[in-house]
Motif scaffolding. Structure first.
Motif, PDB file in Angstrom:
ATOM      1  N   LEU A  24       2.340   1.871   1.244  1.00  9.77           N
ATOM      2  CA  LEU A  24       1.910   1.417  -0.079  1.00  9.77           C
ATOM      3  C   LEU A  24       0.611   0.618   0.020  1.00  9.77           C
ATOM      4  N   TYR A  26      -2.589  -1.690  -1.667  1.00  5.90           N
ATOM      5  CA  TYR A  26      -2.751  -2.756  -2.671  1.00  5.90           C
ATOM      6  C   TYR A  26      -2.950  -2.173  -4.067  1.00  5.90           C
ATOM      7  N   GLN A  28      -2.252   0.900  -5.184  1.00 15.30           N
ATOM      8  CA  GLN A  28      -1.061   1.621  -5.669  1.00 15.30           C
ATOM      9  C   GLN A  28      -0.054   0.618  -6.214  1.00 15.30           C
ATOM     10  N   CYS A  29       0.083  -0.489  -5.490  1.00 17.46           N
ATOM     11  CA  CYS A  29       1.002  -1.538  -5.928  1.00 17.46           C
ATOM     12  C   CYS A  29       0.567  -2.073  -7.297  1.00 17.46           C
TER      13      CYS A  29
ATOM     14  N   TRP B  19       0.256   8.762  -8.095  1.00 15.29           N
ATOM     15  CA  TRP B  19      -0.247   7.453  -8.547  1.00 15.29           C
ATOM     16  C   TRP B  19      -1.618   7.589  -9.206  1.00 15.29           C
ATOM     17  N   MET B  85       3.594  -7.730  -8.584  1.00 17.65           N
ATOM     18  CA  MET B  85       3.144  -7.036  -7.371  1.00 17.65           C
ATOM     19  C   MET B  85       3.933  -7.495  -6.139  1.00 17.65           C
ATOM     20  N   ILE B  88       7.247  -5.820  -6.233  1.00 16.51           N
ATOM     21  CA  ILE B  88       7.138  -4.394  -5.887  1.00 16.51           C
ATOM     22  C   ILE B  88       6.985  -4.215  -4.380  1.00 16.51           C
ATOM     23  N   GLN B  89       6.186  -5.075  -3.769  1.00  9.77           N
ATOM     24  CA  GLN B  89       5.990  -4.972  -2.308  1.00  9.77           C
ATOM     25  C   GLN B  89       7.297  -5.182  -1.563  1.00  9.77           C
ATOM     26  N   TYR B  95       4.931   4.242  -1.268  1.00 10.25           N
ATOM     27  CA  TYR B  95       4.767   4.296  -2.719  1.00 10.25           C
ATOM     28  C   TYR B  95       6.066   4.696  -3.400  1.00 10.25           C
ATOM     29  N   ALA B  98       8.567   1.805  -3.352  1.00  7.51           N
ATOM     30  CA  ALA B  98       8.118   0.664  -4.162  1.00  7.51           C
ATOM     31  C   ALA B  98       8.113   1.004  -5.650  1.00  7.51           C
TER      32      ALA B  98
END
Lengths: 212, 101
Positions: A24, A26, A28-29, B19, B85, B88-89, B95, B98
């Motif tokens: 993942l 930054y 995309q987060c 995404w 954020m 989510i991490q 991806y 998350a």
């Protein structure tokens, strides 16, 4: 689980981009966070986002090709298209949004090319999302300065006698090229003609396929 | 950047990742909701400086521009974004994990 896609092509034959299988990032987060915040706050819904993506996926250069073929067979439509491309294509049933759209016509003497030097403005409602090279620094920097050399990289070598016009799109003014109808296509139907119209011929980095 | 020197064209094409498509959709939806205009996005892109055009991908620049405009429009605060954020991490390393799909 990260997958190893490096030796694989997607169903469309394009390589998967690294973004699909790396940890993942930054950004995309941030995308996930913004999307969730907008949904939580009632600004949008997951369904609306999915349907936007479906609409995006369903647009392809076939839309633009249908417009071009119509203009080749119907002089009245051609005149309308050159007069106001947004209205003319709306009448054909395409949702082209509130933006201005200008069709520029290739003739025996003039070849048109479109670019967006600022970013990536593109007639996406008629052609789908822009190809990567359209958004690249190389294309945007160079096509306005040495269009003939750039076109040669696409395999299009125009005679010196042809005038090349480069049209720079803006946020609310987009262009589409109306390519010249190939010779020897008098007997083809509208749908057969549409099959000759490539994406690049509507950007101006190519010309339509020849008949037969 | 029109007219500036640049190298040969790379005509290869990648498939848009999910995404990236979502960023595109958020741009259209945020704009339709009246939170920003294309000019607002453009200003944010210009403010990133030239480096951003070398170091960030296309949709990375777009999500950054969308974020700046949404914060300015008061749709959410930077604090809300930061908290989300972090949350989510913590969900996973990829991806898919998350994003919960």
């Amino acid at each position: 689980m990260p997958h190893d896609h490096h030796d694989h092509l997607s169903p469309s034959g394009h390589p998967f981009r690294a973004d699909d299988d790396v940890p993942l990032s930054y950004w995309q987060c941030m995308e996930i966070a913004i999307r969730e915040l907008l949904i939580d706050k009632g600004e949008t819904t997951a369904a609306e986002i999915a349907s936007q993506i479906d609409a995006m996926d369903s647009r392809s250069p076939a839309n633009g090709a249908a417009v071009v073929a119509r203009a080749w067979v119907d002089p009245r439509f051609r005149a309308q298209l050159l007069e106001n491309a947004a209205d003319a294509t709306r009448e054909m049933g395409f949702d082209i949004g509130p933006l201005n759209l200008i069709a520029v016509e290739n003739t025996a003497d003039v070849h048109n090319v479109i670019v967006c030097t600022l970013c990536s403005c593109y007639p996406r409602n008629l052609l789908g999302l822009p190809p990567d090279w359209y958004k690249s620094r190389a294309y945007r920097s160079r096509v306005v300065k040495s269009p003939r050399a750039v076109l040669r990289e696409f395999g299009l070598d125009l005679p010196e006698t042809t005038t090349v016009r480069v049209h720079d799109s803006t946020a609310d003014m987009r262009y589409i090229v109306l390519p010249a109808r190939p010779a020897g296509t008098e007997r083809l139907s509208e749908s057969e003609l549409a099959a000759l119209v490539t994406r690049d011929s509507m950007i101006g980095t190519g010309i339509p396929l020849s008949a037969g | 950047m029109g007219g500036q020197p640049a190298g040969a064209l790379d005509l290869s094409q990648h498939d848009f990742a999910l995404w990236e498509k979502r960023v595109d959709a958020l741009m259209i939806i945020g704009s339709a909701r009246g939170h920003f205009t294309v000019d607002g996005l453009r200003r944010a892109l210009e403010d990133m400086g030239e480096d951003a055009f070398e170091t960030m991908t296309y949709y990375e620049r777009w999500i950054a521009a969308i974020n700046q405009n949404l914060v300015e429009a008061g749709v959410y605060t930077l604090e809300e974004l930061g908290l989300r954020m972090a949350e989510i991490q913590a969900r996973g390393d990829t991806y898919g994990e998350a994003a919960n799909g």
